[in-house]
Motif scaffolding. Structure first.
Motif, PDB file in Angstrom:
ATOM      1  N   THR A  18     136.201  92.274  18.093  1.00  0.00           N
ATOM      2  CA  THR A  18     137.251  93.225  18.395  1.00  0.00           C
ATOM      3  C   THR A  18     137.254  93.661  19.946  1.00  0.00           C
ATOM      4  O   THR A  18     138.233  93.521  20.592  1.00  0.00           O
ATOM      5  N   ALA A  19     136.197  94.115  20.503  1.00  0.00           N
ATOM      6  CA  ALA A  19     135.948  94.426  21.753  1.00  0.00           C
ATOM      7  C   ALA A  19     136.095  93.362  22.728  1.00  0.00           C
ATOM      8  O   ALA A  19     137.119  93.610  23.491  1.00  0.00           O
ATOM      9  N   ALA A  20     135.661  92.384  22.517  1.00  0.00           N
ATOM     10  CA  ALA A  20     136.114  91.340  23.394  1.00  0.00           C
ATOM     11  C   ALA A  20     137.458  90.866  23.417  1.00  0.00           C
ATOM     12  O   ALA A  20     138.091  90.472  24.351  1.00  0.00           O
ATOM     13  N   GLY A  21     138.190  90.747  22.155  1.00  0.00           N
ATOM     14  CA  GLY A  21     139.494  90.485  22.073  1.00  0.00           C
ATOM     15  C   GLY A  21     140.434  91.685  22.826  1.00  0.00           C
ATOM     16  O   GLY A  21     141.175  91.142  23.667  1.00  0.00           O
ATOM     17  N   VAL A  22     140.105  92.876  22.704  1.00  0.00           N
ATOM     18  CA  VAL A  22     140.848  93.816  23.361  1.00  0.00           C
ATOM     19  C   VAL A  22     140.535  93.684  24.784  1.00  0.00           C
ATOM     20  O   VAL A  22     141.505  94.133  25.598  1.00  0.00           O
ATOM     21  N   LEU A  23     139.403  93.540  25.221  1.00  0.00           N
ATOM     22  CA  LEU A  23     138.994  93.426  26.697  1.00  0.00           C
ATOM     23  C   LEU A  23     139.889  92.288  27.426  1.00  0.00           C
ATOM     24  O   LEU A  23     140.251  92.266  28.467  1.00  0.00           O
ATOM     25  N   SER A  24     139.857  91.210  26.331  1.00  0.00           N
ATOM     26  CA  SER A  24     140.565  90.020  27.140  1.00  0.00           C
ATOM     27  C   SER A  24     141.884  90.100  27.530  1.00  0.00           C
ATOM     28  O   SER A  24     142.476  89.447  28.485  1.00  0.00           O
ATOM     29  N   VAL A  25     142.754  90.990  26.806  1.00  0.00           N
ATOM     30  CA  VAL A  25     143.928  91.322  27.270  1.00  0.00           C
ATOM     31  C   VAL A  25     144.183  92.705  28.032  1.00  0.00           C
ATOM     32  O   VAL A  25     145.003  92.875  28.723  1.00  0.00           O
ATOM     33  N   ALA A  26     143.089  93.441  27.741  1.00  0.00           N
ATOM     34  CA  ALA A  26     143.456  95.067  28.548  1.00  0.00           C
ATOM     35  C   ALA A  26     142.730  94.923  30.162  1.00  0.00           C
ATOM     36  O   ALA A  26     143.381  95.816  30.746  1.00  0.00           O
ATOM     37  N   LEU A  27     141.717  94.172  30.221  1.00  0.00           N
ATOM     38  CA  LEU A  27     141.195  94.284  31.537  1.00  0.00           C
ATOM     39  C   LEU A  27     141.887  93.327  32.569  1.00  0.00           C
ATOM     40  O   LEU A  27     142.361  92.251  32.345  1.00  0.00           O
ATOM     41  N   PRO A  28     142.061  94.090  33.673  1.00  0.00           N
ATOM     42  CA  PRO A  28     142.797  93.386  34.865  1.00  0.00           C
ATOM     43  C   PRO A  28     141.863  92.364  35.224  1.00  0.00           C
ATOM     44  O   PRO A  28     140.711  92.961  35.657  1.00  0.00           O
ATOM     45  N   GLY A  29     141.954  91.290  35.535  1.00  0.00           N
ATOM     46  CA  GLY A  29     140.944  90.207  36.043  1.00  0.00           C
ATOM     47  C   GLY A  29     141.388  89.011  36.174  1.00  0.00           C
ATOM     48  O   GLY A  29     142.555  88.550  35.750  1.00  0.00           O
ATOM     49  N   SER A  30     140.446  88.173  36.329  1.00  0.00           N
ATOM     50  CA  SER A  30     140.608  86.293  36.553  1.00  0.00           C
ATOM     51  C   SER A  30     141.044  85.920  35.283  1.00  0.00           C
ATOM     52  O   SER A  30     140.510  86.489  34.053  1.00  0.00           O
ATOM     53  N   LYS A  31     141.437  84.741  35.303  1.00  0.00           N
ATOM     54  CA  LYS A  31     141.773  84.034  34.073  1.00  0.00           C
ATOM     55  C   LYS A  31     140.361  83.620  33.421  1.00  0.00           C
ATOM     56  O   LYS A  31     140.240  83.438  32.323  1.00  0.00           O
ATOM     57  N   ALA A  32     139.523  83.371  34.235  1.00  0.00           N
ATOM     58  CA  ALA A  32     138.025  82.884  33.791  1.00  0.00           C
ATOM     59  C   ALA A  32     137.563  84.121  33.013  1.00  0.00           C
ATOM     60  O   ALA A  32     136.744  83.852  32.093  1.00  0.00           O
ATOM     61  N   THR A  33     137.544  85.344  33.490  1.00  0.00           N
ATOM     62  CA  THR A  33     136.960  86.401  32.637  1.00  0.00           C
ATOM     63  C   THR A  33     137.822  86.696  31.401  1.00  0.00           C
ATOM     64  O   THR A  33     136.975  86.705  30.151  1.00  0.00           O
ATOM     65  N   SER A  34     139.112  86.361  31.188  1.00  0.00           N
ATOM     66  CA  SER A  34     140.006  86.562  30.145  1.00  0.00           C
ATOM     67  C   SER A  34     139.430  85.665  29.053  1.00  0.00           C
ATOM     68  O   SER A  34     139.166  85.555  27.822  1.00  0.00           O
ATOM     69  N   GLY A  35     139.384  84.282  29.715  1.00  0.00           N
ATOM     70  CA  GLY A  35     138.779  83.160  28.684  1.00  0.00           C
ATOM     71  C   GLY A  35     137.588  83.280  28.290  1.00  0.00           C
ATOM     72  O   GLY A  35     137.136  82.834  27.272  1.00  0.00           O
ATOM     73  N   LEU A  36     136.535  83.730  29.039  1.00  0.00           N
ATOM     74  CA  LEU A  36     135.399  83.882  28.593  1.00  0.00           C
ATOM     75  C   LEU A  36     135.000  84.979  27.389  1.00  0.00           C
ATOM     76  O   LEU A  36     134.526  84.980  26.611  1.00  0.00           O
ATOM     77  N   LEU A  37     135.813  86.079  27.475  1.00  0.00           N
ATOM     78  CA  LEU A  37     135.908  87.137  26.530  1.00  0.00           C
ATOM     79  C   LEU A  37     136.525  86.525  25.204  1.00  0.00           C
ATOM     80  O   LEU A  37     136.087  86.826  24.410  1.00  0.00           O
ATOM     81  N   VAL A  38     137.608  85.752  25.546  1.00  0.00           N
ATOM     82  CA  VAL A  38     138.181  85.095  24.176  1.00  0.00           C
ATOM     83  C   VAL A  38     137.032  84.203  23.361  1.00  0.00           C
ATOM     84  O   VAL A  38     136.765  84.067  22.300  1.00  0.00           O
TER      85      VAL A  38
END
Length: 193
Positions: A18-38
């Motif tokens: 849940t934390a990784a999923g929420v952070l993947s959309v909530a954190l402003p950042g790179s696509k790479a960071t979002s992908g890693l969190l997913v």
């Protein structure tokens, strides 16, 4: 693995996913960071079914197997959310990937909580709450799928919140209390007096 250890591991994985999923959309950042969190979310989601399977199987092997299958399909459907942004190709994941993975999430939640409700492995108010909360979450997935709702809508958040909060309550319960053994009624004496 002991049941108490299993409960703690499952509770931790629910929180990580849940934390990784929420952070993947909530954190402003790179696509790479979002992908890693997913990817972290998907890995945590993938580890829950095999860990909880022995506990669920004690009540219903069919529900336990169904849960494993539903969560596996959900993970497969979530993985493009990690890869698609990195490719630069617009595949409109939000219009097909999110609702399909959500439907399998809801199916998994239904199977998991049916088994938990029947086995009394967690208090019935927790699993019963999930069985009710899966309805608005499923409605959300269908509304998004048919273009009647978008993911930035306040209604979207309102429809998914009850099941998301329930999953965190379940996670905290598992970390704090573990699975409870269902009390069986005392055996009746076969002898007639």
């Amino acid at each position: 693995m002991r049941t108490r250890t299993t409960a703690r591991a499952v509770g931790s994985l629910f929180i990580i996913a849940t934390a990784a999923g929420v952070l993947s959309v909530a954190l402003p950042g790179s696509k790479a960071t979002s992908g890693l969190l997913v990817l972290i979310m998907a890995a945590a989601m993938a580890m829950i079914p095999p860990l909880i399977f022995p506990v669920l199987r004690q009540h219903s092997e069919q529900l336990a197997l169904g849960y494993v299958v539903a969560r596996t399909v959900e993970v497969v459907l979530v993985l493009p959310a990690a890869v698609v942004p990195l490719t630069g190709v617009d595949l409109a994941y939000d219009t097909w990937g999110y609702p399909l993975s959500s439907i399998f999430f809801c199916l998994g939640a239904l199977l998991l909580n049916s088994a938990l409700f029947g086995s009394l492995a967690v208090p019935r108010p927790i699993s019963g709450w999930a069985l009710i909360a899966v309805l608005p979450y499923t409605a959300d997935a269908l509304l998004v799928m048919y273009g009647e709702l978008n993911l930035s809508s306040p209604l979207h958040a309102a429809l998914i919140a009850p099941l998301m909060v329930n999953e965190m309550v379940l996670a905290v319960w598992l970390l704090a209390k573990g699975f409870t053994a269902a009390e069986r009624p005392p055996a009746r004496s076969a002898a007639v007096q």
